[in-house]
Design an enzyme around this catalytic site. Structure first.
Site, short mmCIF file in Angstrom:
data_model
loop_
_atom_site.label_atom_id
_atom_site.label_comp_id
_atom_site.label_asym_id
_atom_site.label_seq_id
_atom_site.Cartn_x
_atom_site.Cartn_y
_atom_site.Cartn_z
N ASN A 130 -19.62 28.13 37.25
CA ASN A 130 -20.34 29.26 36.67
C ASN A 130 -20.71 28.86 35.25
O ASN A 130 -19.88 28.88 34.35
CB ASN A 130 -19.43 30.50 36.67
N TRP A 131 -21.97 28.50 35.10
CA TRP A 131 -22.41 27.98 33.78
C TRP A 131 -22.58 29.10 32.75
O TRP A 131 -22.81 28.84 31.58
CB TRP A 131 -23.71 27.18 33.94
N LYS A 132 -22.53 30.34 33.20
CA LYS A 132 -22.68 31.51 32.31
C LYS A 132 -23.96 31.38 31.48
O LYS A 132 -24.92 30.80 31.96
CB LYS A 132 -21.41 31.69 31.46
N HIS A 146 -18.68 39.78 38.36
CA HIS A 146 -17.88 38.97 37.43
C HIS A 146 -17.29 39.88 36.35
O HIS A 146 -17.92 40.87 35.96
CB HIS A 146 -18.75 37.88 36.80
N GLU A 161 -17.11 39.62 33.27
CA GLU A 161 -17.96 39.81 32.09
C GLU A 161 -19.03 40.87 32.36
O GLU A 161 -19.44 41.60 31.47
CB GLU A 161 -18.57 38.46 31.67
N GLU A 217 -10.11 36.41 39.57
CA GLU A 217 -10.20 35.93 38.19
C GLU A 217 -9.47 36.91 37.28
O GLU A 217 -10.05 37.93 36.87
CB GLU A 217 -11.66 35.81 37.76
N GLY A 219 -11.60 32.02 29.91
CA GLY A 219 -12.04 31.50 28.62
C GLY A 219 -10.96 31.52 27.55
O GLY A 219 -11.25 31.37 26.37
N SER A 228 -9.73 29.59 33.32
CA SER A 228 -9.19 28.42 32.62
C SER A 228 -8.77 27.29 33.56
O SER A 228 -7.79 26.59 33.29
CB SER A 228 -8.03 28.83 31.70
N GLY A 233 -15.55 28.11 34.76
CA GLY A 233 -16.46 28.39 33.66
C GLY A 233 -16.60 27.19 32.76
O GLY A 233 -17.29 26.22 33.08
N GLY A 234 -15.89 27.21 31.65
CA GLY A 234 -16.03 26.18 30.61
C GLY A 234 -16.02 24.74 31.11
O GLY A 234 -16.88 23.94 30.73
P1 13P Z 1 -13.26 29.73 32.30
O1 13P Z 1 -13.09 28.64 33.34
O2 13P Z 1 -14.11 29.32 31.15
O3 13P Z 1 -11.98 30.37 31.93
O4 13P Z 1 -14.14 30.88 33.05
C1 13P Z 1 -13.75 31.32 34.28
C2 13P Z 1 -14.83 32.16 34.83
O5 13P Z 1 -15.10 33.23 34.35
C3 13P Z 1 -15.57 31.65 35.99
O6 13P Z 1 -16.39 32.62 36.55
#
Ligand code: 13P
Length: 253
Positions: free
Chosen positions: A10-12, A96, A98, A168, A174, A214, A235-236
């Site tokens: 997930n590149w956000k 998600h 967020e 999640e 994050g 994470s 994510g990251g």
């Molecule tokens: P991180 O891997 O950056 O914690 O993000 C997880 C995430 O929200 C994937 O959708």
């Protein structure tokens, strides 16, 4: 039936066009030597087209990060499921945390999106997860049950088989604070129990449940070896091809 693990990036709201294309190319290149695991990348809407061209015909699937439930019409700024299909998407991340917590999405809205995605032929990756406050109040499983019931309401068994659930925990996203394999496994086991209760044991065994929050190459293997963890939503660490592929290396197959 063994579930094929799905590792999705997930590149956000990150990268620019050149960086998105370069990252997709690097993932495709390294994915050529991987088998037994499914990979996907989920770039921002505006880079779906250029990234889609890079991953077309490769072992890497394309996913979007959101969509609107209506098929078309006067919905300024929104993107429909058929538009995502048009660009070659197989997956769409829905609900998600967020979007739930920053953009105010409700289970009811997410449920409408899930139905629209399935009607268009997309596989939704539906996210659930508790906040730190909810965990500390001992409400984790209650929150998961509520999100499961709300976001995934009204789905036939056939539809449910096309859904991927992503657990999640909000406090792990994050933050560098990853859930322990035991904490994650407990919730994944509960989700599978909810599936068995609503449908049947066979369906519960077929649906994939990813962990997200994470995930890094250093902690991936331990999480991915848990019996009810069927992949990761990253994510990251998905923004660097080497790290993403380091996570893929921890998958079980
Ligand atoms: P991180 O891997 O950056 O914690 O993000 C997880 C995430 O929200 C994937 O959708």
């Amino acid at each position: 039936m063994a579930r094929v693990q799905l590792i999705a990036g997930n590149w956000k709201m990150n990268l620019d066009r050149a960086a998105a294309v370069a990252l997709a190319k690097a993932v495709v290149e390294q994915a050529a030597s991987v088998s037994g695991v499914e990979l996907a990348v989920c770039p921002p809407f505006v880079y779906l087209d250029c990234v889609g061209k890079v991953v077309a015909g490769s072992a890497v699937a394309l996913g979007a990060q959101n969509m609107y439930h209506q098929p078309n019409g006067a919905y300024t700024g929104e993107v429909s499921a058929s538009m995502l299909c048009d660009l070659g998407c197989k997956y769409v991340i829905l609900g998600h945390s967020e979007r739930r917590h920053i953009l105010g999405e409700t289970d009811q809205q997410i449920n409408k999106k899930v139905h629209a995605a399935l009607a268009a032929g997309l596989s939704p990756i539906v996210c659930v997860g508790e906040t730190l406050e909810e965990r500390e109040a001992g409400r984790t499983l209650a929150v998961i049950r509520e999100q499961f019931e709300g976001s995934l309401a009204g789905l036939s068994a056939e539809q449910m088989q096309k859904v991927v659930i992503a657990y999640e925990p909000v406090w792990a996203i994050g933050t560098g604070k990853v859930a322990t394999p035991q904490q994650a496994q407990e919730v994944h086991g509960e989700l599978r129990k909810l599936l068995a209760e609503r449908y049947n044991h066979q369906l519960a065994e077929a649906v994939r449940i990813q962990y997200g929050g994470s995930v890094k190459p250093e902690n991936a293997a331990e999480l991915l070896q848990q019996p009810d963890i069927d992949g990761a939503l990253v994510g990251g660490a998905s923004l660097k091809a080497d790290q993403f592929m380091g996570i893929v290396a921890g998958a079980k197959f």
